[in-house]
Write an enzyme that holds these catalytic residues in place. Structure first.
Site, PDB file in Angstrom:
ATOM      1  N   GLN A 198      33.178  62.095  18.504  1.00  0.00           N
ATOM      2  CA  GLN A 198      33.049  61.326  17.269  1.00  0.00           C
ATOM      3  C   GLN A 198      32.939  59.828  17.523  1.00  0.00           C
ATOM      4  O   GLN A 198      32.862  59.042  16.582  1.00  0.00           O
ATOM      5  CB  GLN A 198      34.251  61.614  16.360  1.00  0.00           C
ATOM      6  CG  GLN A 198      34.299  63.051  15.891  1.00  0.00           C
ATOM      7  CD  GLN A 198      35.571  63.390  15.139  1.00  0.00           C
ATOM      8  OE1 GLN A 198      36.438  62.551  14.916  1.00  0.00           O
ATOM      9  NE2 GLN A 198      35.713  64.649  14.743  1.00  0.00           N
ATOM     10  N   HIS A 224      38.572  61.205  16.033  1.00  0.00           N
ATOM     11  CA  HIS A 224      39.342  60.463  15.031  1.00  0.00           C
ATOM     12  C   HIS A 224      39.491  58.977  15.343  1.00  0.00           C
ATOM     13  O   HIS A 224      40.579  58.458  15.571  1.00  0.00           O
ATOM     14  CB  HIS A 224      40.721  61.101  14.849  1.00  0.00           C
ATOM     15  CG  HIS A 224      40.685  62.462  14.226  1.00  0.00           C
ATOM     16  ND1 HIS A 224      41.810  63.080  13.724  1.00  0.00           N
ATOM     17  CD2 HIS A 224      39.664  63.329  14.039  1.00  0.00           C
ATOM     18  CE1 HIS A 224      41.477  64.270  13.253  1.00  0.00           C
ATOM     19  NE2 HIS A 224      40.177  64.446  13.437  1.00  0.00           N
ATOM     20  N   GLU A 229      41.449  63.956   1.550  1.00  0.00           N
ATOM     21  CA  GLU A 229      42.140  63.170   0.537  1.00  0.00           C
ATOM     22  C   GLU A 229      41.337  61.979   0.039  1.00  0.00           C
ATOM     23  O   GLU A 229      40.585  61.360   0.784  1.00  0.00           O
ATOM     24  CB  GLU A 229      43.469  62.642   1.100  1.00  0.00           C
ATOM     25  CG  GLU A 229      44.499  63.708   1.383  1.00  0.00           C
ATOM     26  CD  GLU A 229      45.824  63.131   1.844  1.00  0.00           C
ATOM     27  OE1 GLU A 229      46.720  63.930   2.159  1.00  0.00           O
ATOM     28  OE2 GLU A 229      45.972  61.882   1.891  1.00  0.00           O
ATOM     29  N   TYR A 252      51.168  57.093   3.415  1.00  0.00           N
ATOM     30  CA  TYR A 252      50.352  58.138   2.807  1.00  0.00           C
ATOM     31  C   TYR A 252      50.555  59.520   3.440  1.00  0.00           C
ATOM     32  O   TYR A 252      49.797  60.437   3.177  1.00  0.00           O
ATOM     33  CB  TYR A 252      48.890  57.688   2.771  1.00  0.00           C
ATOM     34  CG  TYR A 252      48.734  56.580   1.759  1.00  0.00           C
ATOM     35  CD1 TYR A 252      48.415  56.860   0.449  1.00  0.00           C
ATOM     36  CD2 TYR A 252      49.041  55.264   2.090  1.00  0.00           C
ATOM     37  CE1 TYR A 252      48.355  55.860  -0.513  1.00  0.00           C
ATOM     38  CE2 TYR A 252      48.990  54.253   1.142  1.00  0.00           C
ATOM     39  CZ  TYR A 252      48.646  54.556  -0.160  1.00  0.00           C
ATOM     40  OH  TYR A 252      48.610  53.570  -1.117  1.00  0.00           O
ATOM     41  N   TYR A 311      43.631  74.329  12.078  1.00  0.00           N
ATOM     42  CA  TYR A 311      42.381  75.079  12.169  1.00  0.00           C
ATOM     43  C   TYR A 311      42.639  76.523  12.569  1.00  0.00           C
ATOM     44  O   TYR A 311      41.870  77.422  12.236  1.00  0.00           O
ATOM     45  CB  TYR A 311      41.434  74.405  13.166  1.00  0.00           C
ATOM     46  CG  TYR A 311      40.991  73.031  12.712  1.00  0.00           C
ATOM     47  CD1 TYR A 311      40.212  72.874  11.569  1.00  0.00           C
ATOM     48  CD2 TYR A 311      41.370  71.895  13.407  1.00  0.00           C
ATOM     49  CE1 TYR A 311      39.817  71.623  11.139  1.00  0.00           C
ATOM     50  CE2 TYR A 311      40.983  70.634  12.993  1.00  0.00           C
ATOM     51  CZ  TYR A 311      40.205  70.501  11.856  1.00  0.00           C
ATOM     52  OH  TYR A 311      39.829  69.253  11.432  1.00  0.00           O
TER      53      TYR A 311
END
Length: 414
Positions: free
Chosen positions: A127, A191, A287, A297, A308
């Site tokens: 990513q 991430h 979210e 949060y 997963y």
């Protein structure tokens, strides 16, 4: 098929299909609603991954809405290579990042510039790559550009923020400088977060991820780490004045909010000025949050998702004192990436609506938000089969979106 002809064909196909329809799929004359209907079925019909219950009515699977104003979409280009971020220049053209480390300018009719050189090397893996981008509020005078990328460091990779000046001939970035590194580095290619934008005070808001691994997840709750956070920094990469943890021991002063998993969407509401974000959940639990300074949060302590593998996460709780509830969540996930609020006048019913680039569900999600609650949801361009990576409002009041497959879309009033 030749690449150029393919581009032309797709553009004609999209325009031809839309000019005979209302709202890209609703036949002309079909009644549609612009205000939420409490009896309308939600757009999501698939089974949820868990039996978790929302904390309040409307927190998930809100009733669907349909756009009444006729609109069309066009494929402006097929020639981008894994685009990730897009922002508007003052003259209306678009500045676009490609993950491999390429920066390009696109005209609003789809013509792409040659690669802009001079950027620091990115670590292209998983990513990671060249990610979000924004321009200085005074760009017309100083030509400064700010971007996020994954950087290789001796002990792993991390999310880095850099700045540089776009040359007068638009061929290179001059004096590129890394101004911030979200430490600790970690040996993972997942991430990174990666969105960046300016707030009204002229400081930068940047998102990071918690790097995905079980060992780094707890760092989203750790105020000594920059992972899993929304950060607020100056143009030089220092903690911005007025941050909630300034002067507090055992806390980084650049942190604005914490307890995030992987934030790839950041946008300011055009009317209220509030900061909103979208972040990826695991299996379920994407979210939407309204960000307030200093708030927690919840990730990974509370979540509406599961592993997963199907296993529960932590203590499998969704609520805890001192931790914020998401305004809205998705299960199954839509994989929300870039977001933008609509402030234009082309399609008045979209005023202050939030548009979300959806990767796994291959659409652009439209959310109607009233009094900080989601009151309606619509899926746009779902038949295109594209992984939408980012969406922005252009200077002309149209929406522009990029996809992992290399397309640049324009969505505007018909």
């Amino acid at each position: 098929m030749h690449k150029y002809l393919k581009h032309q064909y797709l553009t004609m196909l999209c325009i031809g299909g839309v000019t005979t329809m209302v709202a890209c799929g609703q036949k002309s004359g079909t009644k549609t609603e612009t205000t939420p209907d409490s009896t309308a079925a939600p757009v999501e019909t698939s089974k949820a991954n868990s039996d978790y219950k929302p904390a309040f009515p409307g927190q998930t699977r809100i009733g669907s809405v349909k756009t009444k104003t006729p609109y069309e979409f066009k494929v402006l280009s097929n020639d981008l290579k894994s685009p990730w971020g897009v922002t508007s220049l003052p003259d209306g053209r678009l500045l676009i990042t490609e993950k491999a480390g390429v920066l390009r300018i696109a005209t609003t009719d789809g013509k792409l510039s040659e690669p802009i050189t001079g950027l620091p090397a990115v670590k292209l893996a998983g990513q990671g790559g060249l990610l979000g981008i924004t321009i200085d509020p005074d760009f017309s005078n100083n030509r400064m550009v700010y971007w996020v990328f994954s950087e290789q460091r001796p002990d792993g990779t991390l999310t880095a923020v850099a700045k540089g000046k776009l040359s007068a001939d638009e061929k290179k970035i001059e004096n590129a400088t890394v101004i911030y590194r979200a430490t600790p580095a970690h040996k993972s290619d997942l991430h990174y977060g990666g969105r960046i934008l300016f707030d009204k005070t002229g400081n930068l808001v940047v998102s990071t991820g918690e790097r995905s691994d079980l060992e780094t997840r707890p760092l989203a709750q750790d105020l000594k780490a920059a992972l899993g956070k929304v950060l607020r920094i100056t143009k030089d990469g220092q903690a911005a004045p007025g941050n909630p943890f300034a002067g507090k021991p055992d806390a980084r002063p650049e942190i604005w909010s914490y307890g995030h998993r992987n934030v790839q969407g950041l946008a300011f509401h055009p009317t209220t000025g509030d900061l909103w974000e979208t972040e990826f959940g695991p299996r379920g639990g994407d979210e939407l949050n309204r960000i307030e300074p200093g708030k927690n949060y919840g990730w990974p302590t509370i979540t509406y998702g599961i592993e997963y593998s199907g296993e529960k996460i932590g203590d499998a709780i969704q609520k805890k004192d001192g931790m914020e509830q998401p305004v809205y969540y998705w299960d199954p996930v839509i994989s929300p990436s870039g977001i933008t609020f609509y402030s234009g006048s082309q399609i008045p019913e979209w005023k202050d609506n939030l548009f979300i680039a959806s990767l796994s569900r291959t659409h652009i999600d439209r959310l109607v938000i009233e009094n900080n609650k989601v009151t309606g949801e619509e899926r746009l361009l779902a038949d295109e089969g594209q992984r939408f990576r980012d969406v922005t409002e252009g200077k002309d009041g149209a929406l522009y979106a990029v996809t992992d497959m290399g397309r640049l879309y324009k969505i505007s009033k018909k």
